[in-house]
Design a protein around this motif. Structure first.
Motif, mmCIF file in Angstrom:
data_model
loop_
_atom_site.group_PDB
_atom_site.id
_atom_site.type_symbol
_atom_site.label_atom_id
_atom_site.label_comp_id
_atom_site.label_asym_id
_atom_site.label_seq_id
_atom_site.Cartn_x
_atom_site.Cartn_y
_atom_site.Cartn_z
ATOM 1 N N VAL A 133 7.695 6.927 2.401
ATOM 2 C CA VAL A 133 6.835 5.893 2.991
ATOM 3 C C VAL A 133 7.609 4.595 3.159
ATOM 4 N N GLY A 134 8.477 4.299 2.203
ATOM 5 C CA GLY A 134 9.291 3.087 2.304
ATOM 6 C C GLY A 134 10.174 3.083 3.539
ATOM 7 N N TYR A 174 2.060 11.605 8.777
ATOM 8 C CA TYR A 174 3.198 10.694 8.679
ATOM 9 C C TYR A 174 3.891 10.495 10.029
ATOM 10 N N THR A 175 4.015 11.564 10.811
ATOM 11 C CA THR A 175 4.708 11.469 12.107
ATOM 12 C C THR A 175 4.004 10.499 13.048
ATOM 13 N N THR A 176 2.686 10.583 13.111
ATOM 14 C CA THR A 176 1.925 9.674 13.975
ATOM 15 C C THR A 176 2.069 8.234 13.501
ATOM 16 N N LEU A 177 2.033 8.041 12.193
ATOM 17 C CA LEU A 177 2.196 6.689 11.645
ATOM 18 C C LEU A 177 3.592 6.160 11.960
ATOM 19 N N ILE A 209 0.828 -1.216 0.000
ATOM 20 C CA ILE A 209 0.000 0.000 0.000
ATOM 21 C C ILE A 209 0.861 1.263 0.000
ATOM 22 N N LEU A 210 2.077 1.108 -0.498
ATOM 23 C CA LEU A 210 3.055 2.197 -0.514
ATOM 24 C C LEU A 210 2.511 3.457 -1.195
ATOM 25 N N ASN A 211 2.023 3.292 -2.417
ATOM 26 C CA ASN A 211 1.547 4.439 -3.190
ATOM 27 C C ASN A 211 0.327 5.096 -2.545
ATOM 28 N N MET A 212 -0.544 4.274 -1.954
ATOM 29 C CA MET A 212 -1.767 4.803 -1.336
ATOM 30 C C MET A 212 -1.444 5.698 -0.142
ATOM 31 N N ILE A 213 -0.522 5.236 0.700
ATOM 32 C CA ILE A 213 -0.130 6.027 1.870
ATOM 33 C C ILE A 213 0.565 7.311 1.434
ATOM 34 N N GLN A 250 0.617 12.747 1.592
ATOM 35 C CA GLN A 250 1.331 13.758 0.804
ATOM 36 C C GLN A 250 2.851 13.741 1.052
ATOM 37 N N VAL A 251 3.422 12.544 0.946
ATOM 38 C CA VAL A 251 4.875 12.371 1.029
ATOM 39 C C VAL A 251 5.297 11.500 -0.145
ATOM 40 N N SER A 252 6.607 11.380 -0.364
ATOM 41 C CA SER A 252 7.097 10.583 -1.496
ATOM 42 C C SER A 252 7.017 9.091 -1.201
#
Length: 384
Positions: free
Chosen positions: A40-41, A91-94, A25-29, A34-36
């Motif tokens: 996410v990787g 992103y920080t919370t994740l 689900i890389l692209n979805m996240i 709104q990050v690259s």
């Protein structure tokens, strides 16, 4: 093998699902937060770094806790980390959720592997470890493809809802089927690390780190690889991941059986050659689905066949410190996951995604060199 081995394998399955589900689900996240894609990787890298370095520390700190109770505490913490992932607004919370998940997973996986090795006869050790790793590879068969499908139709957060449900099932299974197991004597962390002064043992551990580095340089970014090279749909990508996972389950069993029958050393050398070959062939296999699936099946089988073979070889090569080495090997495996995901993210953000496969193949060749060194080093330990 008793049902407890399979309960431990299921717990490992759940842990593997949450660790690797990001790959599907890389692209979805990336789009939602709104990050690259490379950023996410790094969630996989952070997870695995925390696992690799946190596992020996957390296991040492919890050495006096009864094992079944420890598993339950870890699984409840794991459930909490999944819930935080579901509600993460940014992103920080994740990222924080991933750290919580990694810390709890490190306990689940290490305790599962060491308990499996201790609860069967020596002649069945390779197969028992293989069952645990079949749980991990099964997460690729069901977890990652299903997560990709759920994410594609219902949103990526629902993938973590799935993992939360599986966590509850694992907790109930541990409560029902696992007996109380007394804690093991605590081994100081410095003493564990000191065992790596043995060059033969260190080179075996390095095999795991390098082969997983190569694997995750490609696998974490396998979805963008398939989209870029073949323009596959989400459902078709899920099918490719399913084939990879099925091959992984078969490979995991083959690795355990072959290492019991032929010895870990010979098996590791052959499987590493086949693994590197599959990575080098991968860019050329994208001309058709048939050629892609053949190479993906070989790739999946070899990467998961190596883990039980390496651990069985490690246990036989270091009989006086087998427990320490099996625990440390789990850290080396996750160090490889972290390095591969991190390196792959840097590559995919700056170079064509096919570059990842070439770099990965070279890294696996380095693992082969380490294996050859270990096999030919007979001074400190007898051969497995």
């Amino acid at each position: 093998m008793n049902i407890g081995i399979f309960v431990l394998a299921f717990a490992t399955f759940v842990a593997g699902t949450v660790e690797l589900i990001i790959a599907g689900i890389l692209n979805m996240i990336a789009t939602d937060l709104q990050v690259s894609v490379g950023t996410v990787g790094q969630l996989v890298s952070v997870f695995s770094f925390v696992f690799a370095f946190g596992a020996p520390i957390l296991i040492a700190l919890t050495s006096k806790v009864e094992r079944r109770r420890l598993l339950l505490i870890a699984m409840f913490t794991f459930l909490g980390g999944n819930i935080l992932s579901i509600v993460s607004p940014n992103y920080t919370t994740l990222l924080i959720a991933r750290i919580i998940l990694a810390a709890s997973c490190s306990i689940v996986v290490v305790v599962s592997v060491t308990m499996a090795a201790k609860t069967v006869a020596v002649k069945l050790r390779g197969r028992a470890i293989a069952v645990i790793f079949m749980g991990l590879s099964a997460s690729l068969v069901l977890g990652v493809p299903l997560g990709t499908i759920i994410g594609g139709h219902l949103g990526w957060r629902m993938a973590f809802v799935l993992v939360s449900i599986l966590s509850i099932v694992a907790i109930l299974a541990i409560m029902k089927f696992l007996p109380n197991v007394p804690p093991q004597p605590s081994i100081p962390l410095l003493k564990q690390i000191a065992t790596l002064k043995n060059k033969k043992i260190a080179s075996i551990q390095l095999i795991s780190a390098l082969e997983l580095t190569g694997h995750f340089t490609v696998y974490t970014y396998f979805t963008p690889f398939l989209k870029t090279t073949m323009d596959l749909s989400t459902n078709m990508i899920s099918m490719v991941l399913l084939i990879f996972g099925i091959a992984g389950i078969i490979g995991g069993w083959i690795g355990g059986w072959a290492s019991d029958k032929f010895g870990g050393a010979k098996v590791i050398l052959v499987f590493l050659v086949l693994f590197a070959t599959s990575l080098f062939l991968l860019p050329y296999a994208t001309g058709s689905m048939i050629s892609l699936l053949i190479v993906v099946a070989l790739y999946g089988a070899m990467v998961w066949a190596l883990s039980p073979a390496v651990q069985n070889y490690l246990a036989k090569s270091a009989p006086d410190s087998a427990d320490i080495q099996l625990g440390l090997n789990t850290s080396f495996l996750h160090l490889g996951v972290a390095l591969g995901s991190g390196l792959g993210g840097l590559l995919v953000d700056h170079y064509p995604v096919t570059t990842n496969t070439w770099v990965a193949g070279i890294i696996v060749v380095l693992a082969l060199i380490s294996a050859i060194y270990s096999v030919t080093n007979t001074k400190e330990h007898s051969m497995a």
